[in-house]
Design a protein around this motif. Structure first.
Motif, mmCIF file in Angstrom:
data_model
loop_
_atom_site.group_PDB
_atom_site.id
_atom_site.type_symbol
_atom_site.label_atom_id
_atom_site.label_comp_id
_atom_site.label_asym_id
_atom_site.label_seq_id
_atom_site.Cartn_x
_atom_site.Cartn_y
_atom_site.Cartn_z
ATOM 1 N N CYS A 1 -18.455 10.944 0.659
ATOM 2 C CA CYS A 1 -18.414 9.640 1.295
ATOM 3 C C CYS A 1 -19.787 8.999 1.101
ATOM 4 O O CYS A 1 -20.796 9.607 1.458
ATOM 5 C CB CYS A 1 -18.098 9.898 2.767
ATOM 6 N N TYR B 1 -11.089 8.602 13.888
ATOM 7 C CA TYR B 1 -10.471 9.340 12.781
ATOM 8 C C TYR B 1 -9.709 10.570 13.288
ATOM 9 O O TYR B 1 -8.573 10.831 12.876
ATOM 10 C CB TYR B 1 -11.566 9.749 11.796
ATOM 11 N N GLU C 1 -5.396 11.734 4.245
ATOM 12 C CA GLU C 1 -6.002 10.958 3.150
ATOM 13 C C GLU C 1 -6.030 9.473 3.472
ATOM 14 O O GLU C 1 -7.012 8.784 3.223
ATOM 15 C CB GLU C 1 -5.187 11.175 1.870
ATOM 16 N N ALA D 1 -14.041 6.572 6.010
ATOM 17 C CA ALA D 1 -15.178 6.453 5.089
ATOM 18 C C ALA D 1 -15.738 5.031 5.136
ATOM 19 O O ALA D 1 -16.962 4.837 5.131
ATOM 20 C CB ALA D 1 -14.740 6.819 3.674
ATOM 21 N N ALA D 2 -14.839 4.039 5.219
ATOM 22 C CA ALA D 2 -15.297 2.644 5.297
ATOM 23 C C ALA D 2 -16.034 2.401 6.618
ATOM 24 O O ALA D 2 -17.064 1.712 6.653
ATOM 25 C CB ALA D 2 -14.099 1.705 5.164
ATOM 26 N N ASP E 1 -9.694 7.205 4.223
ATOM 27 C CA ASP E 1 -10.222 5.998 3.558
ATOM 28 C C ASP E 1 -10.804 5.028 4.585
ATOM 29 O O ASP E 1 -11.875 4.461 4.384
ATOM 30 C CB ASP E 1 -9.107 5.308 2.757
ATOM 31 N N GLU E 2 -10.072 4.845 5.699
ATOM 32 C CA GLU E 2 -10.562 3.968 6.776
ATOM 33 C C GLU E 2 -11.826 4.545 7.402
ATOM 34 O O GLU E 2 -12.769 3.816 7.720
ATOM 35 C CB GLU E 2 -9.497 3.866 7.873
ATOM 36 N N ASN F 1 0.848 -1.196 0.000
ATOM 37 C CA ASN F 1 0.000 0.000 0.000
ATOM 38 C C ASN F 1 0.888 1.252 0.000
ATOM 39 O O ASN F 1 1.321 1.720 1.057
ATOM 40 C CB ASN F 1 -0.925 -0.033 1.226
ATOM 41 N N LYS G 1 0.316 4.386 -0.649
ATOM 42 C CA LYS G 1 -0.249 5.567 0.001
ATOM 43 C C LYS G 1 0.028 5.525 1.513
ATOM 44 O O LYS G 1 0.419 6.527 2.117
ATOM 45 C CB LYS G 1 -1.757 5.540 -0.264
ATOM 46 N N GLY H 1 -13.808 13.568 -6.650
ATOM 47 C CA GLY H 1 -13.301 12.985 -5.407
ATOM 48 C C GLY H 1 -12.924 14.045 -4.400
ATOM 49 O O GLY H 1 -13.605 15.061 -4.264
#
Lengths: 116, 155
Positions: free
Chosen positions: B90, B17, B113, B120-121, B117-118, A41, A43, B74
Motif C-alpha cells: 500500500c 476496514y 479485496e 488503501a485509499a 482497495d477502499e 464495478n 469486483k 501486488g
C-alpha cells in the motif's frame, strides 16, 4: 472461460435492461467471467453478490426453505439477480429496475446449465 | 477484539476496514516489519512473528517480481480450510506499507479485496508526509521494538 460460458453471458447481457452479467465463485466472491457495461464495478458486484448468496442461503436453510434457487433484489436504481450454478458458481445479473425478470431468469438458468 | 495503533492516523481507516471486511486479524506494517497498527492480536509474540513473516513474504515476492521483470506482483492470497490470508502493499505519503489480513469463513477473499482497495485509499488520504528517517541501527532497533510493543499492548 469456455466458449459455452461466454455465449451464455452474451445471451444474458442481450436481454433489454441488463447492464452486466457474470459468473462468480460462490466461496471466494471472485469473478470467473464477466460481460459488463462501462462503469459497472465487477469486483464489487461479485464480492457483494457472493456474500448475499451466502447469507440468504443460510437463512433459507435455517428456516427449512431448502436450497437457494434464485435471489432477486430490487432497488430504486437497479435490480440484482443471482442464481446458483454447478461447480460452486453463481450466475449474477445486474439490470435496470424495469428489466423483464422472467426473461432474465430464463437466460440465467440456461447459463447455469451451461456450467454442467 | 481490540485495535491498537502506534501511529494514530491509521486507527480510523483500520477500524472501518475491519468492520467492513469482517477481518479477524489485521497488521499494518512497514516493509521492514515494523508494526504501525494491529487488530485482533492478544499476544505480542504472535503479532511480531506474523509481522516478520509477512514482511519476509512480501520481500521474497518483490525479489521474484524483479527477477521476472515485473515492478510488483501486488496482493498475495492464501486460502486455508478455516482461514485465508491477504497480504498486500500500500503506497502512502508516509512511505510504502504492507497490510496483512487474516479472515475466516464469515467473509470471502472477494470482499476482503474489495474493501482493501477502499482501505488503501483511506490510508493514503490519512497518512502524513514521510519524515526523514535515519538508518535503522541495531542499537536503536530494540528500543524501537520495545516502544512499539508498549504502544500496542500497553506494556
Amino acid at each position: 472461460m469456455s466458449e459455452a460460458l461466454e455465449r451464455s453471458l452474451d445471451r444474458l447481457s442481450r436481454v433489454r435492461g441488463v447492464r452486466g452479467s457474470m459468473f462468480v465463485a460462490a466461496d471466494d466472491g471472485l469473478v470467473v467471467g464477466q460481460l459488463l457495461m462501462e462503469g459497472v464495478n465487477g469486483k464489487a458486484v461479485a464480492a457483494l453478490a457472493a456474500s448475499l448468496a451466502r447469507k440468504v442461503g443460510g437463512a433459507a436453510a435455517a428456516t427449512g426453505a431448502g436450497q437457494l434457487s434464485f435471489v432477486q433484489v430490487e432497488a430504486t436504481a437497479g435490480t440484482l439477480l443471482l442464481a446458483p450454478a454447478a461447480g460452486d458458481l453463481l450466475v449474477v445479473a445486474l439490470a435496470e429496475p424495469q428489466v423483464n425478470v422472467g426473461l432474465c431468469r430464463l437466460e440465467m438458468m440456461r447459463a447455469a446449465e451451461a456450467v454442467r | 477484539m481490540t485495535t491498537t495503533v502506534v501511529e494514530l492516523w491509521t486507527e480510523e481507516p483500520l477500524v472501518r476496514y475491519v468492520g467492513q471486511a469482517s477481518a479477524r486479524l489485521v497488521v499494518i506494517m512497514t516493509p521492514a516489519g515494523q508494526v504501525l497498527a494491529q487488530h485482533g492480536f492478544a499476544k505480542a509474540v504472535d503479532l511480531m512473528g506474523i509481522a516478520a513473516l509477512g514482511a519476509a513474504i512480501m520481500a521474497s515476492s518483490g525479489a521474484l517480481a524483479d527477477l521476472v521483470g515485473e515492478a510488483t506482483f501486488g496482493a498475495l492470497f492464501h486460502a486455508g480450510v478455516r482461514h485465508g490470508i491477504h497480504l498486500a502493499p500500500c503506497r502512502t505519503p508516509r512511505g510504502p506499507l504492507v497490510v496483512l489480513t487474516v479472515f475466516g469463513r464469515e467473509t470471502s477473499i472477494g470482499l476482503v479485496e474489495f474493501f482493501f482497495d477502499e482501505f488503501a485509499a483511506a490510508l493514503h488520504a490519512a497518512a502524513p508526509a514521510e519524515q526523514a528517517r535515519g538508518p535503522v541501527l541495531a542499537e536503536n532497533f530494540e528500543a524501537e521494538l520495545g516502544s512499539s510493543l508498549a504502544a500496542l499492548f500497553g506494556r
